[in-house]
Enzyme design. Sequence first.
Site: not given
Lengths: 284, 284, 284, 284
Positions: B201, B227-229
């Site tokens: 994040g 997100l960011d995964d």
Amino acid sequence: MKNTAILLISCPDRKGLVATIAEFLYRHNANILHADQHQDSANGLFLMRVEWDLEGFDLAPEDFHQHFAHIAHQFEMQWRLALSSQRPRVAIFVSRYDHCLADLLYRHQAGELHCDIPLIIGNHSDTKWLADTYRIPFQHIEVLKDAKAEAERDQLALLRHHHIDLIVLARYMQVLSPEFIRHYPNRIINIHHSFLPAFHGAKPYHRAFDRGVKLIGATSHYVTEILDDGPIIEQDVARISHRDALDDLIQKGRDLEKIVLSRAVRWHIENRVLLYANKTVVFD
Amino acid sequence: MKNTAILLISCPDRKGLVATIAEFLYRHNANILHADQHQDSANGLFLMRVEWDLEGFDLAPEDFHQHFAHIAHQFEMQWRLALSSQRPRVAIFVSRYDHCLADLLYRHQAGELHCDIPLIIGNHSDTKWLADTYRIPFQHIEVLKDAKAEAERDQLALLRHHHIDLIVLARYMQVLSPEFIRHYPNRIINIHHSFLPAFHGAKPYHRAFDRGVKLIGATSHYVTEILDDGPIIEQDVARISHRDALDDLIQKGRDLEKIVLSRAVRWHIENRVLLYANKTVVFD
Amino acid sequence: MKNTAILLISCPDRKGLVATIAEFLYRHNANILHADQHQDSANGLFLMRVEWDLEGFDLAPEDFHQHFAHIAHQFEMQWRLALSSQRPRVAIFVSRYDHCLADLLYRHQAGELHCDIPLIIGNHSDTKWLADTYRIPFQHIEVLKDAKAEAERDQLALLRHHHIDLIVLARYMQVLSPEFIRHYPNRIINIHHSFLPAFHGAKPYHRAFDRGVKLIGATSHYVTEILDDGPIIEQDVARISHRDALDDLIQKGRDLEKIVLSRAVRWHIENRVLLYANKTVVFD
Amino acid sequence: MKNTAILLISCPDRKGLVATIAEFLYRHNANILHADQHQDSANGLFLMRVEWDLEGFDLAPEDFHQHFAHIAHQFEMQWRLALSSQRPRVAIFVSRYDHCLADLLYRHQAGELHCDIPLIIGNHSDTKWLADTYRIPFQHIEVLKDAKAEAERDQLALLRHHHIDLIVLARYMQVLSPEFIRHYPNRIINIHHSFLPAFHGAKPYHRAFDRGVKLIGATSHYVTEILDDGPIIEQDVARISHRDALDDLIQKGRDLEKIVLSRAVRWHIENRVLLYANKTVVFD
């Protein structure tokens, strides 16, 4: 080894601080061996560690407080005087995994850790052989699911009996209660087998494996009432690849855990760690 | 540089796989330069990358499919043939921070990245000077808060027009919509300025600073709808201490970001990355 | 940025040193921002770097010498006062390889290096495009095998003309003469592409490859009259394996060289490097 | 643990190699678990390690040679078949420093090293307590200055008696004679306490300290007749600074030595190391 004193100071940053402290030590004929300081401008904070040879110093340690109190008051210091002659008394808590325990005991025996270890507490007795090898009393205190309070009561009795200054959780797989922790604030060091805050909580290697990270880590930190959230003392990482199965992660991780935990313990017992804002300053 | 073909295979692990593939290549007189394979026993999966010199190989690349189809079908392969002569076409997305862009453009000019870069898209025009220096077309597409869909429509039109194969988010500070991402599955590489999953994040350096970690990190990963995964391609870390203020973290982090992103981009365009189970295998 | 002064001291270790310096600064109302000291007990040496805000300080920089001279004399100090307002003037020497030059120029433009760069000298003109991009004068001085003395004479004339304080050899492939070096003692920084003292001299990557090392390195150091023997400022390494051909070593090494050289240059121009016994103390 | 076979091959690189080997293993119903190969194009060499489950494999290990000989001959292979069921027999040589010995014995006991350790030979008896703890026979063979040949004769007799496959020099402070080494070619692993080739020979930490390096290292290598010149198996480094005195280097170095030596030993006994051109290929 020299007979030294270590003064640790934390206070609001003000002009004249260093001049006043240095003049005080000079006036009493201190032969300064090491001095480190840090100013945190965001928090307006001054932190200092100064170590000097007691030979030639004209104040007896027991009189230091009386002579330093005026300065400490003037600058609103939190401070502490430690003596190299007073070896901290360390208890190690352990479960079944023995690699961190074996590492700490070997280092202690080899003279890397300047402390006494009068007590090992295990919730299993698997590691008793190591305690026996190094001739350290081992106490087996089972922690039953519904009787943790009783176990902690017995643990605390032993800790008090042995005048323990520091508790090291050497892969002790139990969560300590807030009540227990309050007896040893900032005096319990844990090793977590991940690069915190990643994978806090249970089974970090499994989760690291599933997430597909390219580095695994280990984190030593002081235990606070919030799980895996206390001030971090040391961290390190090791590279892994797709060739590493979960078991390889666990094996590589053991080497990280040993090194990261032993550094933290050493820095603590050498009075190199200062705390503020849930963070550590390590004067290494 | 040699004119080579690269075969990437992912399929259920079965006996006879390597023998069959190797025999096929040998029969067609392939001069194998590199071969890497990985077996994931937990998932029963076989992954392979094999690269050979096209000189002397007796199949034209356009005929490869027809001849290999039988084997691919027999072993239920997902597979892909890449040619070193076909340079991927890469678009770089950027905001105001220019260090990753400058690094990628320099490496491209220096011959480290075997791709074409026909397009840079910025939601600000601060980095246009870099695009001009390296003579790469720069398109400024503003992303207004209430008009992201229009901006993405314009971006997609440009990407299609330039036949883009790979999008690199070089510290592009916008979150792409799921609709956008679906156009380029596993073909968008992002650099996140933390050691994911820690500090996913926003504002990772601020949070790393507040948490008091002893290492900062950077992570390059494929962008997925969460997100960011997405699958992590590369990560690295750098040591920090109490002497590092937030600005020092950010400065040290820039060097990490540059190196971690450029490695991921290079591995992708050299067809070294295979994907499964939201993870990557990098045959480096 | 704040307008600061930096005092660098090197002298025999004596009691009362810190008290005297701190009292002096306090008396003149210095607001100390950073202070670092180091005692080398083997050599009986005391080294210090202290930085303070000039706002409120009651001595003008030009009067500092006169007021501090008494203390400096009393403690037999070698000392120097630097001002953050006086940006060092740096010349970069370069041959054909441009990665270190490109890196330094980008960092300078990005504000990471607080210096002026009025001059780039190349013994080839291949890198002129980079100098032009960043609008820095580029001088091509050919170094012919039998006319090195003439080339150095021309270089020295340019350096004097531009009032150069520091020379950075950014993969400058020529050995400087002792006469040249004597004009800039401890003011020439070189990057050597090995982990010194391993592979000093020519072609370190080739020799590292032949020796089969598992890590490659880079070393930034001050240039002295003995080749590759000057005080080391910074070193770093990267892991390699049998999968890395010589070209891969060279490519991985470039990233090391860039980072190691830029750190050394930054520390030098921020007055963080002290020298003794052919070694450096870096107060980072 | 599975009952596996490991085939190690080194031969001139030729087309059809992999196809032939893979077909042979498939024909005999091998369930391949891991396969790694490396082609050294500069030397025209092919190296391979392949491991398969013996369950279902239709050749008895003792019959393998007879069936594989034809292929081996055809491709001019140097090859070797290892069985996971045959644990190598390891002797450890030690002097007074015990950290590497303690580390190896702990890892062996913990199941990290799949070998038998029937013998420890010390030229001092200081470390006998460790041998006793782990119940491994300890032989004290003094090495007198003028009677090294006699000592080596006694050592060799013991090694033969115990059918030793691998000798590990765990900070054994004696130089072995060429005659001794010839009995165990590429079967003696040493740990040198520097980043070779830097500081080869005696007292590397002292020389690293004097040279002012910023990283210290450790190197594990096979012993050859030229001192500290044998094929390197593993290396690693740790950062130091001016704050580290010589004793700190030595202490930090111990952790490096333990890890670097134990990795080399593990890779050797897992048959992961191949040799050529005085270098190693490690299939990890």
